[in-house]
Design an enzyme around this catalytic site. Structure first.
Site, PDB file in Angstrom:
ATOM      1  N   ASP A   1     -23.992  96.576  76.046  1.00 12.11           N
ATOM      2  CA  ASP A   1     -22.727  96.150  75.679  1.00 12.11           C
ATOM      3  C   ASP A   1     -21.630  96.793  76.513  1.00 12.11           C
ATOM      4  OD1 ASP A   1     -23.290  98.397  74.597  1.00 12.11           O
ATOM      5  OD2 ASP A   1     -23.222  97.536  72.576  1.00 12.11           O
TER       6      ASP A   1
ATOM      7  N   ASN B   1     -24.352 100.080  59.871  1.00  9.66           N
ATOM      8  CA  ASN B   1     -24.304  98.825  59.053  1.00  9.66           C
ATOM      9  C   ASN B   1     -25.371  98.130  59.578  1.00  9.66           C
ATOM     10  OD1 ASN B   1     -23.280  98.161  61.680  1.00  9.66           O
ATOM     11  ND2 ASN B   1     -21.639  97.324  60.771  1.00  9.66           N
TER      12      ASN B   1
ATOM     13  N   GLU C   1     -22.748  92.953  65.027  1.00  6.37           N
ATOM     14  CA  GLU C   1     -22.497  93.435  63.874  1.00  6.37           C
ATOM     15  C   GLU C   1     -22.907  92.429  62.553  1.00  6.37           C
ATOM     16  OE1 GLU C   1     -20.991  96.139  63.444  1.00  6.37           O
ATOM     17  OE2 GLU C   1     -19.152  96.036  64.732  1.00  6.37           O
TER      18      GLU C   1
END
Ligand SMILES: N[C@@H]1[C@@H](O)[C@H](O)[C@@H](COP(=O)(O)O)O[C@@H]1O
Length: 243
Positions: free
Chosen positions: A67, A136, A143
């Site tokens: 990324d 998370n 995400e």
């Protein structure tokens, strides 16, 4: 899935570096999928040490990174290109023209992502993908809620990721709000996956990733379905799991 318990961060890094070294030795022209964040830094340090001792040769290796922040240039010291140069590429004999990171300066998201998917395809796919784990459950910048079938795409970073990553920037306002990331589909297409996880603050999410339901709410949970995943985690990160 194989889980190796490491004593601490250093031990985790050495074990992970051993697995990457084995990949390079067995296939000198391998394609490594690489990651940023604090989790893999020790692994890179160990690889550099072995390279300097003459035990490793990166001359035929190709790398594709997961990324990049949208809007950051390679010279920006918070860009992931800069991170990779300073934490690994500048210190080993890898041919930099064969190290790929999404183009953060490409403003056209669709073009940036399509180009990157084409790069991955051209290399013939990833032999070994290294991953860290977000608090998370994110991998790369996928995400919670990210569709499992996506390839490289542009994401809006969540508040928790912006919060976690702000330590690297001067202020929270400087943290980019978007990033280009390989999608879960790209990650799952890697032949082998190696995940490094360290610290008690990752213990709950690691348990969920490994033993919880497979759901886009915990993006890394999809790894349960990959047939060649190795987790190298330290005792603190494994503290919520009986093994
Ligand atoms: N995009 C990166 C991820 O690839 C990384 O895994 C995660 C965890 O970082 P750390 O290893 O510093 O906890 O942070 C960032 O958001």
């Amino acid at each position: 899935m194989v889980i190796y318990k490491a004593k601490d961060y250093q031990d985790m890094s050495r074990k992970a570096a051993n697995i990457i070294s084995a990949q390079i030795i067995m296939k000198p022209n391998c394609v490594l999928g690489l990651a940023t964040g604090s989790s893999p830094v020790g692994t890179y340090k160990q690889l550099i040490e072995w390279y300097k001792k003459g035990d490793l040769d990166f001359s035929q290796v190709t790398s594709v990174n997961l990324d990049e922040y949208k809007g950051l240039s390679p010279e920006n010291d918070q860009s992931y290109r800069y991170f990779m140069n300073t934490n690994l590429f500048d210190h080993v004999n890898i041919d930099k023209t064969r190290t790929f990171v999404p183009d953060g300066l490409e403003a056209d998201s669709e073009k940036a992502c399509n180009d990157y998917n084409a790069v991955i395809r051209k290399q013939g796919g990833v032999d070994l993908q290294l991953l860290g784990l977000g608090h998370n459950g994110h991998i790369g910048f996928n995400e919670p809620g990210a569709a499992f079938e996506k390839e490289t795409h542009c994401v809006d970073l969540t508040e928790s990721t912006i919060e976690a990553n702000k330590r690297f920037f001067e202020s929270e306002d400087d943290v980019p709000r978007q990033a280009y990331t390989m999608g879960i589909k790209n990650i799952m297409q890697a032949k082998k996956i190696l995940v490094v996880v360290s610290g008690e603050d990752k213990a709950d999410i690691l348990k969920e990733v490994l033993y919880g339901p497979i759901t886009p709410k915990v993006p890394a949970s999809i790894l349960q379905l990959h047939n060649d995943v190795t987790i190298v985690a330290d005792e603190a990160a494994l503290s919520k799991i009986d093994m």
